[in-house]
Design an enzyme around this catalytic site. Structure first.
Site, PDB file in Angstrom:
ATOM      1  N   HIS A  23       0.822  -1.216   0.000  1.00 11.54           N
ATOM      2  CA  HIS A  23       0.000   0.000   0.000  1.00 11.54           C
ATOM      3  C   HIS A  23       0.858   1.270   0.000  1.00 11.54           C
ATOM      4  O   HIS A  23       0.385   2.331  -0.395  1.00 11.54           O
ATOM      5  CB  HIS A  23      -1.000   0.003   1.157  1.00 11.54           C
ATOM      6  CG  HIS A  23      -0.413   0.181   2.524  1.00 11.54           C
ATOM      7  ND1 HIS A  23      -0.315  -0.844   3.442  1.00 11.54           N
ATOM      8  CD2 HIS A  23       0.086   1.278   3.142  1.00 11.54           C
ATOM      9  CE1 HIS A  23       0.206  -0.373   4.569  1.00 11.54           C
ATOM     10  NE2 HIS A  23       0.466   0.910   4.408  1.00 11.54           N
ATOM     11  N   ASP A  31      -0.779  -7.391   0.542  1.00 12.03           N
ATOM     12  CA  ASP A  31      -0.225  -6.099   0.954  1.00 12.03           C
ATOM     13  C   ASP A  31       1.276  -6.192   1.182  1.00 12.03           C
ATOM     14  O   ASP A  31       1.815  -5.626   2.130  1.00 12.03           O
ATOM     15  CB  ASP A  31      -0.921  -5.559   2.202  1.00 12.03           C
ATOM     16  CG  ASP A  31      -0.635  -4.070   2.416  1.00 12.03           C
ATOM     17  OD1 ASP A  31      -0.191  -3.414   1.454  1.00 12.03           O
ATOM     18  OD2 ASP A  31      -0.827  -3.573   3.544  1.00 12.03           O
ATOM     19  N   SER A  77       4.601   1.244   8.623  1.00 16.97           N
ATOM     20  CA  SER A  77       4.175   0.219   7.672  1.00 16.97           C
ATOM     21  C   SER A  77       5.361  -0.345   6.895  1.00 16.97           C
ATOM     22  O   SER A  77       6.194   0.397   6.368  1.00 16.97           O
ATOM     23  CB  SER A  77       3.176   0.797   6.670  1.00 16.97           C
ATOM     24  OG  SER A  77       1.871   0.574   7.082  1.00 16.97           O
TER      25      SER A  77
END
Length: 284
Positions: A127, A159, A234
């Site tokens: 992402h 992801d 992330s």
């Protein structure tokens, strides 16, 4: 004096608990109303989780301090840190990078990543690249050097994405935990670049395993942790006390989008390894 606005806003797919139906009600949020006309359980019903891809700027920490520090209760004394976590942090930080995707002409996002082999392949979240709009990807090393990264492959459903930097980067690959070896209650560290602060280490425990969550349109089985995870984490590793990667930090729970509340989610290492091996096998 001008106020610095930072580098962006938290971006990424939203998480919704599988127990929530489309209108946001879960099993705790019955349709019946109390005599005052309020639905019970609304505090839990507004609980959401955002992926933690983009940073908000280095000054964001000062904003939080100004809101929560002055005039508030004194902070509790920090608990002693086990020596093995200090060692694990020292081993992990050299293999973790900041990932910058996109540019000024389009979308952009910033997250984290880590080296997985001697060929300088890096794991990160897909992402981050998606929010970068398919633009160039740059990796910043712990020593401040920057390299243009090749996108070896992407797997949006998982992801996950694999990048590659030149051999001259010389990143230290991180060891991966054995599948099925992670235990609830064991200490873990989240390492990455929250709010653009590279090399940040936060500690917690594994709160739950096989936690089913929904990220975007897909459901995932995740490792839940209370280690502090924020925008910019992330793609970074969640490691155990031996410095082995047990998952890839991907999302956090928030109430009204106000940052970490001690509920974070990481993609389990067995899923990560399987996906990465497939991508590297195809892309080289």
């Amino acid at each position: 004096m001008a106020v610095q606005t930072g580098l962006g806003e938290p971006r990424g797919p939203w998480f919704i608990s599988p127990e929530l139906d489309p209108d946001g009600r879960g099993w705790w949020d019955a349709p019946e109303r109390d005599p005052g006309g309020r639905r019970p359980g609304r505090l839990l019903a507004v609980l959401g989780v955002v992926a933690v891809s983009a940073v908000s700027g280095a000054l964001a920490g000062g904003v939080v301090a100004s809101r929560d520090g002055a005039g508030g209760p004194a902070a509790a004394s920090a608990a002693p840190v086990p020596a093995e976590l200090v060692t694990a942090a020292a081993r992990t930080v050299p293999g973790v990078v900041s990932v910058l995707a996109g540019g000024a002409s389009g979308g952009s996002a910033t997250g984290s990543g880590f080296a997985v082999d001697d060929q300088q392949h890096l794991i990160t979240n897909d992402h981050i690249l998606a929010k970068g709009g398919g633009g160039p990807v740059t990796v910043e090393l712990p020593d401040g050097r920057r390299f243009a990264a090749e996108v070896v492959g992407r797997e949006p459903r998982s992801d996950l994405a694999v990048l590659k930097v030149p051999a001259s980067a010389g990143l230290t690959p991180l060891p991966l935990a054995k599948p099925g070896a992670t235990r609830v209650g064991e200490p873990v560290l989240a390492v990455g670049s929250p709010l653009g602060l590279a090399g940040t280490v936060t500690a917690g425990i594994v709160s739950a395993l096989d936690r089913e969550v929904r990220l975007g349109n897909n459901r995932h089985s995740a490792v839940q942790t209370d280690a502090s995870i924020n925008p910019g984490n992330s793609g970074g590793p969640l490691v155990n006390a031996r410095g082995e990667v047990v998952g890839v930090n991907t999302a956090i729970a928030t109430i009204d989008g106000n940052g970490s509340i001690g509920i974070g989610f990481a993609i389990p290492i067995d899923q990560v390894q399987q996906t990465a091996d497939t991508i590297i096998g195809k892309g080289g």
